[in-house]
Every structure is written in C-alpha cells, then in structure tokens.
Motif scaffolding. Structure first.
Motif, PDB file in Angstrom:
ATOM      1  N   ASN A 108       0.797  -1.276  -0.070  1.00  0.00           N
ATOM      2  CA  ASN A 108       0.065   0.052  -0.042  1.00  0.00           C
ATOM      3  C   ASN A 108       0.778   1.185   0.149  1.00  0.00           C
ATOM      4  OD1 ASN A 108      -2.344  -1.441  -0.101  1.00  0.00           O
ATOM      5  ND2 ASN A 108      -2.404  -1.470   2.071  1.00  0.00           N
ATOM      6  N   TYR A 109       2.007   1.233   0.800  1.00  0.00           N
ATOM      7  CA  TYR A 109       2.756   2.430   0.610  1.00  0.00           C
ATOM      8  C   TYR A 109       3.273   2.521  -0.763  1.00  0.00           C
ATOM      9  CZ  TYR A 109       7.200   5.110   1.049  1.00  0.00           C
ATOM     10  OH  TYR A 109       8.072   6.079   1.061  1.00  0.00           O
ATOM     11  N   ILE A 110       3.687   1.635  -1.328  1.00  0.00           N
ATOM     12  CA  ILE A 110       4.098   1.747  -2.781  1.00  0.00           C
ATOM     13  C   ILE A 110       3.278   2.303  -3.793  1.00  0.00           C
ATOM     14  CG2 ILE A 110       5.213   0.744  -4.837  1.00  0.00           C
ATOM     15  CD1 ILE A 110       6.720  -1.222  -2.477  1.00  0.00           C
ATOM     16  N   VAL A 111       1.952   1.719  -3.676  1.00  0.00           N
ATOM     17  CA  VAL A 111       0.940   1.947  -4.523  1.00  0.00           C
ATOM     18  C   VAL A 111       0.544   3.530  -4.320  1.00  0.00           C
ATOM     19  CG1 VAL A 111      -1.536   1.408  -4.772  1.00  0.00           C
ATOM     20  CG2 VAL A 111      -0.125  -0.485  -4.530  1.00  0.00           C
ATOM     21  N   ASN A 112       0.237   3.731  -3.223  1.00  0.00           N
ATOM     22  CA  ASN A 112       0.217   5.321  -3.014  1.00  0.00           C
ATOM     23  C   ASN A 112       1.222   6.387  -3.556  1.00  0.00           C
ATOM     24  OD1 ASN A 112      -2.259   4.656  -1.792  1.00  0.00           O
ATOM     25  ND2 ASN A 112      -1.334   4.513   0.298  1.00  0.00           N
ATOM     26  N   LEU A 113       2.109   5.868  -3.975  1.00  0.00           N
ATOM     27  CA  LEU A 113       3.338   6.653  -4.584  1.00  0.00           C
ATOM     28  C   LEU A 113       3.227   6.841  -6.221  1.00  0.00           C
ATOM     29  CD1 LEU A 113       6.133   5.814  -2.524  1.00  0.00           C
ATOM     30  CD2 LEU A 113       5.168   7.855  -2.289  1.00  0.00           C
ATOM     31  N   GLN A 114       2.319   6.061  -6.689  1.00  0.00           N
ATOM     32  CA  GLN A 114       1.986   6.074  -8.211  1.00  0.00           C
ATOM     33  C   GLN A 114       1.125   7.264  -8.210  1.00  0.00           C
ATOM     34  OE1 GLN A 114       0.038   2.783 -10.262  1.00  0.00           O
ATOM     35  NE2 GLN A 114       1.500   3.340 -11.893  1.00  0.00           N
ATOM     36  N   ASN A 115       1.580   8.105  -9.346  1.00  0.00           N
ATOM     37  CA  ASN A 115       0.596   9.131  -9.885  1.00  0.00           C
ATOM     38  C   ASN A 115      -0.133   8.988 -10.817  1.00  0.00           C
ATOM     39  OD1 ASN A 115       2.487  11.028  -7.901  1.00  0.00           O
ATOM     40  ND2 ASN A 115       3.896  10.780  -9.288  1.00  0.00           N
ATOM     41  N   GLU A 116      -0.927   9.930 -11.094  1.00  0.00           N
ATOM     42  CA  GLU A 116      -1.949   9.699 -12.041  1.00  0.00           C
ATOM     43  C   GLU A 116      -1.498   9.347 -13.441  1.00  0.00           C
ATOM     44  OE1 GLU A 116      -5.633   9.387 -13.627  1.00  0.00           O
ATOM     45  OE2 GLU A 116      -5.319   9.611 -11.627  1.00  0.00           O
ATOM     46  N   ASP A 117      -0.275   9.945 -13.840  1.00  0.00           N
ATOM     47  CA  ASP A 117       0.198   9.585 -15.051  1.00  0.00           C
ATOM     48  C   ASP A 117       1.067   8.474 -15.217  1.00  0.00           C
ATOM     49  OD1 ASP A 117       2.618  10.264 -13.527  1.00  0.00           O
ATOM     50  OD2 ASP A 117       3.277  11.893 -14.971  1.00  0.00           O
ATOM     51  N   GLY A 118       1.152   7.497 -14.002  1.00  0.00           N
ATOM     52  CA  GLY A 118       1.772   6.245 -14.182  1.00  0.00           C
ATOM     53  C   GLY A 118       3.197   6.573 -13.468  1.00  0.00           C
ATOM     54  N   SER A 119       3.682   7.519 -13.282  1.00  0.00           N
ATOM     55  CA  SER A 119       5.096   7.688 -12.749  1.00  0.00           C
ATOM     56  C   SER A 119       5.025   7.511 -11.077  1.00  0.00           C
ATOM     57  CB  SER A 119       5.501   9.150 -12.817  1.00  0.00           C
ATOM     58  OG  SER A 119       4.594  10.154 -12.323  1.00  0.00           O
ATOM     59  N   PHE A 120       6.112   7.305 -10.573  1.00  0.00           N
ATOM     60  CA  PHE A 120       6.201   7.224  -9.072  1.00  0.00           C
ATOM     61  C   PHE A 120       6.608   8.249  -8.450  1.00  0.00           C
ATOM     62  CE2 PHE A 120       4.763   2.934 -10.318  1.00  0.00           C
ATOM     63  CZ  PHE A 120       4.144   2.274  -9.446  1.00  0.00           C
ATOM     64  N   SER A 121       6.265   8.641  -7.348  1.00  0.00           N
ATOM     65  CA  SER A 121       7.293   9.434  -6.425  1.00  0.00           C
ATOM     66  C   SER A 121       8.052   8.802  -5.662  1.00  0.00           C
ATOM     67  CB  SER A 121       6.285  10.618  -5.540  1.00  0.00           C
ATOM     68  OG  SER A 121       5.418  11.350  -6.441  1.00  0.00           O
ATOM     69  N   GLY A 122       9.176   9.375  -5.342  1.00  0.00           N
ATOM     70  CA  GLY A 122      10.150   8.728  -4.345  1.00  0.00           C
ATOM     71  C   GLY A 122       9.652   8.574  -2.808  1.00  0.00           C
ATOM     72  N   ASP A 123       8.767   9.675  -2.491  1.00  0.00           N
ATOM     73  CA  ASP A 123       8.310   9.870  -0.964  1.00  0.00           C
ATOM     74  C   ASP A 123       7.121  10.764  -0.818  1.00  0.00           C
ATOM     75  OD1 ASP A 123       9.610  12.388  -1.459  1.00  0.00           O
ATOM     76  OD2 ASP A 123      11.304  11.788  -0.138  1.00  0.00           O
ATOM     77  N   MET A 124       6.651  11.258   0.056  1.00  0.00           N
ATOM     78  CA  MET A 124       5.607  11.931   0.344  1.00  0.00           C
ATOM     79  C   MET A 124       5.980  13.319  -0.260  1.00  0.00           C
ATOM     80  SD  MET A 124       6.034  12.888   4.365  1.00  0.00           S
ATOM     81  CE  MET A 124       4.925  14.070   4.605  1.00  0.00           C
ATOM     82  N   TRP A 125       7.075  13.888  -0.592  1.00  0.00           N
ATOM     83  CA  TRP A 125       7.460  15.088  -1.283  1.00  0.00           C
ATOM     84  C   TRP A 125       7.309  15.128  -2.598  1.00  0.00           C
ATOM     85  CZ3 TRP A 125       6.969  18.146   3.085  1.00  0.00           C
ATOM     86  CH2 TRP A 125       7.218  17.593   3.899  1.00  0.00           C
ATOM     87  N   GLY A 126       7.230  14.122  -3.294  1.00  0.00           N
ATOM     88  CA  GLY A 126       6.726  14.178  -4.593  1.00  0.00           C
ATOM     89  C   GLY A 126       7.584  14.085  -5.912  1.00  0.00           C
ATOM     90  N   GLU A 127       8.939  14.117  -5.384  1.00  0.00           N
ATOM     91  CA  GLU A 127       9.826  14.289  -6.542  1.00  0.00           C
ATOM     92  C   GLU A 127       9.794  12.733  -7.513  1.00  0.00           C
ATOM     93  OE1 GLU A 127      14.963  13.620  -7.228  1.00  0.00           O
ATOM     94  OE2 GLU A 127      13.859  13.171  -5.390  1.00  0.00           O
ATOM     95  N   VAL A 128       9.635  13.154  -8.838  1.00  0.00           N
ATOM     96  CA  VAL A 128       9.457  11.908  -9.678  1.00  0.00           C
ATOM     97  C   VAL A 128      10.894  11.562 -10.414  1.00  0.00           C
ATOM     98  CG1 VAL A 128       8.296  11.423 -11.974  1.00  0.00           C
ATOM     99  CG2 VAL A 128       7.068  12.496  -9.839  1.00  0.00           C
TER     100      VAL A 128
END
Length: 197
Positions: A108-128
């Motif tokens: 769930n932690y990892i799933v919640n890092l996927q963005n709408e465009d399919g990319s992933f953020s590294g953490d809660m701060w959103g760097e892609v």
C-alpha cells in the motif's frame, strides 16, 4: 591473476557496520539501508552470508520501518522512501524472511506513490524519477503484488521518457542518462508481456 582475497573482503564488509562514529559513517548515515543491502549482497556473492547475525540485521531493519509501511534509510530518519523500501525488501528476500513484515502494508505504501500519469514519486514530497518506477516495479514483483498498480500506465510513463538518442531521462524531456536506461529495458520487457496478454 591472483586469487580473490575473500576473507579480507569479508572482514572489511563486516567492519564497516561496526564503525558508526567515524566521519564517513556519519555523513552516509542516511544511506545505511541501501548500504546494508550492498554489503549483504557482496557477502552472499562471496558465499559468506552466514557470517552475519540474521536476527540482529532483521531487528535493525524492522526498526527502520514507518507506520506507513515504507522504510527509512536508518533508525530515526523522518520519512520513508521508496529506495530504502526496496533495499529493505531485498534484504528480507536475501534472508528468506518476508514473513516478518506485513506485505500488504508495504504494498500500500508503494501503491500510494503512483501518480495519475503512471509515474512514481520517491516519497511524500513528490519528486518523480523513472528510477522510482523501476524500484516500485522491482519491489512489487518481489512481494508478488505487481497487480496492485496500474502497470500499463507505469510502462507508458517510462516509455514517454525515451529520447531521440535512444536513452531515457529521469522525467519527460530530461536528458538521457545511463542510470535511467535499465528502467527503459524493464518497461520494454513489461510492455512486451502486456501485448502478449
């Protein structure tokens, strides 16, 4: 060529873990989770993984897990990161100790890092970064939970970062970098699998 000095390498790797107060250790403290993975993998390749106290290593690793399910780089570090989460999962897989974590919580932690465009953020701060996509795919693959993300969108995002020189950038429009090319290879392989399905 001489023979590999296996015992010297083992002594060195084990000594690094013990030196927690020297300058190098202090400035690299935030990378300890990844360092543990690199060191343990080296020991495994040398056939010397049994030189490690598994209980101590797993106990430390679990103390780096956050309530969100993700792992930080070391004990007491503020936020979990997808990079350290992969390193933790890889260490658990190396020791065949996946049963000590709540796999759904990590997933769930990892799933919640996927963005709408399919990319992933590294953490809660959103760097892609496409490396984070690779990490998410690897981690979920080890956990047997790849079906929990939108794989098709993840692949499309990575492929959208391919440049005209054949290389991949960290993000859409980013310059090609050798460190990103593995993500492109993974995406291409997953994309081929998707087409076969």
């Amino acid at each position: 060529m001489g023979e590999l000095a296996t015992e010297k390498h083992v002594r060195y790797i084990l000594s690094v873990e013990k030196r927690k107060d020297n300058f190098e250790s202090v400035v690299m403290e935030h990378l300890r989770m990844s360092g543990a993975y690199w060191g343990l993998t080296a020991l495994d390749l040398l056939g010397k993984l049994d030189t490690v106290d598994v209980h101590e290593a797993i106990s430390w690793l679990l103390s780096c897990q956050h309530e969100s399910g993700g792992f930080g780089g070391n004990v007491g570090h503020d936020d979990p990161h997808i990079l350290y989460t992969l390193s933790a999962v890889q260490v658990l897989a190396l020791f065949d100790k996946m049963d000590v974590i709540d796999v759904d919580k990590v997933t769930n932690y990892i799933v919640n890092l996927q963005n709408e465009d399919g990319s992933f953020s590294g953490d809660m701060w959103g760097e892609v970064d496409t490396r984070f996509s690779y990490i998410a795919i690897c981690c979920l693959s080890i956990l047997h939970r790849l079906d929990k993300i939108n794989v098709e969108k993840a692949v499309k995002y990575i492929i959208s970062c391919k440049n005209m020189d054949g290389g991949f950038g960290c993000t859409l429009g980013g310059e090609s970098h050798a460190g990103q090319n593995i993500e492109g290879i993974v995406a291409t392989n997953i994309n081929g699998t998707l087409k076969e399905m």
